[in-house]
Design a protein around this motif. Sequence first.
Motif, PDB file in Angstrom:
ATOM      1  N   PHE A 141       0.813  -1.220   0.000  1.00  0.00           N
ATOM      2  CA  PHE A 141       0.000   0.000   0.000  1.00  0.00           C
ATOM      3  C   PHE A 141       0.847   1.270   0.000  1.00  0.00           C
ATOM      4  N   ARG A 142       2.025   1.198  -0.577  1.00  0.00           N
ATOM      5  CA  ARG A 142       2.940   2.348  -0.601  1.00  0.00           C
ATOM      6  C   ARG A 142       2.300   3.619  -1.174  1.00  0.00           C
ATOM      7  N   PRO A 143       1.507   3.550  -2.260  1.00  0.00           N
ATOM      8  CA  PRO A 143       0.929   4.790  -2.804  1.00  0.00           C
ATOM      9  C   PRO A 143      -0.049   5.479  -1.860  1.00  0.00           C
ATOM     10  N   LEU A 144      -0.532   4.782  -0.821  1.00  0.00           N
ATOM     11  CA  LEU A 144      -1.548   5.342   0.066  1.00  0.00           C
ATOM     12  C   LEU A 144      -0.994   5.792   1.414  1.00  0.00           C
ATOM     13  N   ALA A 161      -4.198  -2.870  -3.880  1.00  0.00           N
ATOM     14  CA  ALA A 161      -3.915  -4.285  -3.637  1.00  0.00           C
ATOM     15  C   ALA A 161      -3.871  -5.077  -4.942  1.00  0.00           C
ATOM     16  N   ASN A 162      -4.879  -4.902  -5.777  1.00  0.00           N
ATOM     17  CA  ASN A 162      -4.961  -5.702  -6.992  1.00  0.00           C
ATOM     18  C   ASN A 162      -4.073  -5.174  -8.116  1.00  0.00           C
ATOM     19  N   GLY A 163      -3.512  -3.984  -7.929  1.00  0.00           N
ATOM     20  CA  GLY A 163      -2.581  -3.457  -8.926  1.00  0.00           C
ATOM     21  C   GLY A 163      -1.126  -3.600  -8.528  1.00  0.00           C
ATOM     22  N   TYR A 164      -0.873  -4.213  -7.374  1.00  0.00           N
ATOM     23  CA  TYR A 164       0.503  -4.332  -6.878  1.00  0.00           C
ATOM     24  C   TYR A 164       1.308  -5.329  -7.707  1.00  0.00           C
ATOM     25  N   GLN A 165       2.524  -4.954  -8.039  1.00  0.00           N
ATOM     26  CA  GLN A 165       3.446  -5.829  -8.746  1.00  0.00           C
ATOM     27  C   GLN A 165       4.643  -6.120  -7.848  1.00  0.00           C
ATOM     28  N   LYS A 173       7.466 -16.394 -10.834  1.00  0.00           N
ATOM     29  CA  LYS A 173       6.101 -15.875 -10.771  1.00  0.00           C
ATOM     30  C   LYS A 173       6.082 -14.395 -11.151  1.00  0.00           C
ATOM     31  N   ASP A 174       5.009 -13.996 -11.826  1.00  0.00           N
ATOM     32  CA  ASP A 174       4.882 -12.588 -12.205  1.00  0.00           C
ATOM     33  C   ASP A 174       3.811 -11.870 -11.392  1.00  0.00           C
ATOM     34  N   THR A 175       3.337 -12.494 -10.316  1.00  0.00           N
ATOM     35  CA  THR A 175       2.368 -11.863  -9.423  1.00  0.00           C
ATOM     36  C   THR A 175       2.867 -11.967  -7.990  1.00  0.00           C
ATOM     37  N   ALA A 176       2.220 -11.203  -7.117  1.00  0.00           N
ATOM     38  CA  ALA A 176       2.554 -11.254  -5.687  1.00  0.00           C
ATOM     39  C   ALA A 176       1.269 -11.411  -4.896  1.00  0.00           C
ATOM     40  N   ASN A 177       0.373 -12.270  -5.389  1.00  0.00           N
ATOM     41  CA  ASN A 177      -0.932 -12.418  -4.753  1.00  0.00           C
ATOM     42  C   ASN A 177      -0.838 -12.891  -3.307  1.00  0.00           C
TER      43      ASN A 177
END
Length: 267
Positions: A141-144, A161-165, A173-177
């Motif tokens: 949540f760095r942008p917030l 959350a859903n835009g985090y890379q 893996k290319d996601t951090a879910n």
Amino acid sequence: MKSTQLLTDRLIQSIKADTGRIQITDARTQGLKLRVSRTGHKSFAVMMRDKAGKYTTITIGTYPDLSLREAREVACQIRVDMRTKGLEKPRTYANSKVGKITLRELLDEVQPVFAQTKKGWRPRGGPGSSAYTRNTIERVFRPLLDKPVERLTAEDFGRAANGYQPVRPLKGKDTANGQVSRALSYLSPVLDWAAHRGRKFDKIGAGRATRLDVAELRRVHDPATNDPTIKGKRQRVLSVEDDRCHLPASTIPCPKENPTPEHPSEE
């Protein structure tokens, strides 16, 4: 009903207006009034005459969003602005900071509170180091972090959350879910604590001293729930602490190998 009393938090919390609206003038702070409606809504107001002698009433906040201490400070500021400086309207109230606390400042407040009972909130390398849970929240949540937390909506948290890379892909893996899922689970009780929400924090004294109107993360989609790459057997290395727990159990002999009167060996 109107009266003059020394306002205290205990008194304010115990007041009920079953028979009609109640207004109590604070015996300590000139002009400060507590209003209690029949529905139980409690608010602070300042009633006073300005420099020209005109009587005016200014509502300054709702209890407990605005604490008694803060209400007294605002009342004093308004009196100086209008009676001493002759302003027609008081300046921005001193309680404006209540609505401007950032997500980062909220994490500063909650860390020592949660660290008392939650190991993940304790600094890992001493007082000056960081905690694992906080690091995870701040990465996702760095942008917030430096935005007023009361202005952040569930949609804001959902987009972050859903835009985090991931900073660096792990094992291709290319996601951090998985990390996003953990960040949501760590931040949700922080916001509940600030909002006096849920069975754990709704009791007086269990949540933040001054309640904040913050978003609820239960509405935010957890990307880990439909990510097949993080299902199945987890890959994990036992820590020294884990070994200490499991080792004693692994050395207990089987009853059949060491017969006792309760468990005789079979011939």
